[in-house]
Motif scaffolding. Sequence first.
Motif, mmCIF file in Angstrom:
data_model
loop_
_atom_site.group_PDB
_atom_site.id
_atom_site.type_symbol
_atom_site.label_atom_id
_atom_site.label_comp_id
_atom_site.label_asym_id
_atom_site.label_seq_id
_atom_site.Cartn_x
_atom_site.Cartn_y
_atom_site.Cartn_z
ATOM 1 N N VAL A 1 42.905 33.441 40.463
ATOM 2 C CA VAL A 1 42.191 33.825 38.951
ATOM 3 C C VAL A 1 42.061 35.691 39.005
ATOM 4 O O VAL A 1 41.842 35.928 38.162
ATOM 5 N N ALA A 2 42.031 36.142 39.711
ATOM 6 C CA ALA A 2 41.665 37.164 39.777
ATOM 7 C C ALA A 2 43.028 38.340 39.425
ATOM 8 O O ALA A 2 42.804 39.514 37.868
ATOM 9 N N THR A 3 44.053 37.834 38.779
ATOM 10 C CA THR A 3 45.711 37.893 37.963
ATOM 11 C C THR A 3 45.328 37.744 36.928
ATOM 12 O O THR A 3 45.477 38.486 35.203
ATOM 13 N N ALA A 4 44.939 36.282 36.398
ATOM 14 C CA ALA A 4 44.514 35.593 35.581
ATOM 15 C C ALA A 4 43.303 36.118 34.681
ATOM 16 O O ALA A 4 43.450 36.896 33.371
ATOM 17 N N GLU A 5 42.296 36.551 35.116
ATOM 18 C CA GLU A 5 41.393 37.829 34.239
ATOM 19 C C GLU A 5 41.389 38.760 34.504
ATOM 20 O O GLU A 5 41.358 39.571 33.605
ATOM 21 N N HIS A 6 42.154 39.823 34.861
ATOM 22 C CA HIS A 6 42.826 41.207 34.968
ATOM 23 C C HIS A 6 43.843 40.852 33.972
ATOM 24 O O HIS A 6 43.756 42.887 34.027
ATOM 25 N N GLY A 7 45.031 40.014 33.386
ATOM 26 C CA GLY A 7 45.915 40.247 33.396
ATOM 27 C C GLY A 7 47.504 40.990 33.740
ATOM 28 O O GLY A 7 48.272 41.114 33.330
ATOM 29 N N ASN A 8 46.768 42.147 34.941
ATOM 30 C CA ASN A 8 48.413 41.827 36.321
ATOM 31 C C ASN A 8 48.102 42.574 37.397
ATOM 32 O O ASN A 8 46.868 41.958 37.288
ATOM 33 N N PHE A 9 48.975 42.061 38.287
ATOM 34 C CA PHE A 9 48.993 42.311 39.696
ATOM 35 C C PHE A 9 48.265 43.164 40.042
ATOM 36 O O PHE A 9 47.783 43.406 40.632
ATOM 37 N N SER A 10 48.728 44.917 39.315
ATOM 38 C CA SER A 10 48.303 45.485 40.202
ATOM 39 C C SER A 10 46.306 46.048 40.537
ATOM 40 O O SER A 10 45.603 46.271 40.662
ATOM 41 N N ARG A 11 46.878 45.138 39.270
ATOM 42 C CA ARG A 11 44.505 45.787 39.020
ATOM 43 C C ARG A 11 43.748 44.421 39.448
ATOM 44 O O ARG A 11 43.287 44.932 39.757
ATOM 45 N N ALA A 12 44.465 42.768 39.542
ATOM 46 C CA ALA A 12 43.940 42.019 40.000
ATOM 47 C C ALA A 12 44.047 42.537 41.689
ATOM 48 O O ALA A 12 42.734 42.839 42.380
ATOM 49 N N ALA A 13 44.958 43.463 42.620
ATOM 50 C CA ALA A 13 44.591 44.649 43.680
ATOM 51 C C ALA A 13 44.098 44.681 44.146
ATOM 52 O O ALA A 13 43.734 44.950 45.196
#
Length: 301
Positions: free
Chosen positions: A11-23
């Motif tokens: 969900v975080a990856t989908a909302e932020h658009g990439n792995f780096s920002r979600a991480a």
Amino acid sequence: MDKMSALTMFVATAEHGNFSRAAEVLGNTPSALTKAVAQLEEELGSRLFDRTTRRMALTEAGRIYLEGARQALLQLQLASEGVEQLKHELRGELRIIAPPSFAPAFLNQVCCRFLNEHPQVNLEVDLSDNYDDPVDGSYDLALRDGPIDLPGVIAQPLVENRVQLCASPAYLARKGSDVSLDNYHQHDWLIFRHPLLNRHFWWVKQGERRLRMTQPTPRIASDNYDFLLACLLDGQGLQFLPQWSAAPYLARGELVELMPEYWREPSAFGPWIYVLYQAHRRNTRKVKVFIDFLKAHWQAA
């Protein structure tokens, strides 16, 4: 990796658009999120993201799975809160939206009493006349006196929305208390403007008799209810007020009811004030307890 952690990372990856920002938001590493999404894709047998060197976007399967993942995480959070609240006193945040006019009329008192009895709860109260969507994911409950035909929303009637004509003693001393359907045009009027309200006439009832009153030219017109109420108390004219707002001023003698044999119909605002909440919050203890405080206030009034 457990399923809920994987769903949270997806969900975080989908909302932020990439792995780096979600991480970064989750305090994790991009590789951990990449692994979590890969695990979910393997279980489902479908790709959740289309990835290129420049962008990543949800696939059709990803969009469907995202909605389900959000609901699963929300339900788990609500269930955890419910269990926790059974063991301990109420705690956390309760988010409420209501029209600004409700605050001085009753919401101030209810909120303060609630906080005094539940010191571990924080309130976020938005006072807004926005009638588009009073109960979305941002709020736990809403109060309103307008249309309530909202899908997936439970609406409990709270207090009757009867409307009565009022003036201050100062105005009546200056203009006289003789107000009737024959001479009301001769008085000064304070009129509340709202997109849901007719600007040309009112309907009033006397028993079973229904009458149409042409609206007079207002001395003051405004879309701000509290501004008009202050002008009414200052003696600037007559105004139709809902009974829930007028009651404390009538009790203290700061306002006088006129033409008590007539009641103005509430028109588009409807006959009741309602408390609204989404169906999945019906068993949330904070919501249930706050609604009990609202009902107790009106039972004691």
